[in-house]
Design a protein around this motif. Structure first.
Motif, short mmCIF file in Angstrom:
data_model
loop_
_atom_site.label_atom_id
_atom_site.label_comp_id
_atom_site.label_asym_id
_atom_site.label_seq_id
_atom_site.Cartn_x
_atom_site.Cartn_y
_atom_site.Cartn_z
N LYS A 93 0.83 -1.22 0.00
CA LYS A 93 0.00 0.00 0.00
C LYS A 93 0.86 1.26 0.00
O LYS A 93 0.54 2.24 -0.68
N HIS A 96 2.34 1.64 -3.53
CA HIS A 96 1.28 2.06 -4.47
C HIS A 96 0.89 3.52 -4.28
O HIS A 96 0.45 4.17 -5.23
N LYS A 145 1.18 2.92 -8.51
CA LYS A 145 0.00 2.11 -8.20
C LYS A 145 -0.17 0.95 -9.17
O LYS A 145 -0.92 0.01 -8.89
#
Length: 162
Positions: A93, A96, A145
């Motif tokens: 996360k 990204h 991402k």
């Protein structure tokens, strides 16, 4: 193209009783290894666009040493509490969510998350990334991402530099 440098925090100390895990400091060996590996890396690559670290003392101290040896201002250092996790979910996360204006990033994190990440996103299987180990992965994507499988371009461990 995006390049990600993943660094496992340097060797930490277990000698202080009553200290929470997040607050454990680096051992003298950890400090030495952080200087050794950051000096090596700073001679091999250009300065990463951003430095991102777990909020754990041992990771933050490792990141500060790397910033110093790269002559990077501490303003380039982002502290992410969610990186104080031992799974790769928050690491993925965090990657990204990196600003697409950054073409290179260096992230300081922890054991299990790093091992999972480098095996999922790199093309060179690694059994274990030791403390202060560095793995670099290059991605063809333009947006963080969208990263998928990349090319592992660097694997360096302190034991190879002593």
């Amino acid at each position: 193209m995006k390049t990600l440098y993943i660094v496992r925090h340097a060797k930490s100390s277990w000698e202080y009783s009553g200290v929470e895990d997040i607050d454990r400091p680096l051992k003298k060996r950890g400090i030495k290894d952080a200087h050794l590996m950051s000096k090596f890396l700073s001679k091999k690559i250009g300065k990463p666009d951003v430095f991102v670290t777990s909020s754990a003392n041992r990771a933050l101290h490792t990141a500060v040493i790397f910033c110093g040896n790269f002559n990077a201002p501490h303003a380039n250092l982002q502290i992410k509490r969610q990186l104080y996790s031992f799974s790769d979910g928050y690491l993925v996360k965090t990657v990204h969510a990196l600003d697409d204006g950054f073409n290179s990033a260096i992230i300081f994190s922890h054991d299990h998350g790093i091992n999972s990440f480098v095996n999922q996103f790199g093309n060179k299987p690694l059994a274990h990334v030791p403390t202060c180990g560095i793995v670099a992965i290059e991605f063809e994507e333009k947006h963080w991402k969208n990263i998928k499988k990349g090319k592992t371009i660097l694997v360096e461990f302190p034991k190879n530099h002593t």
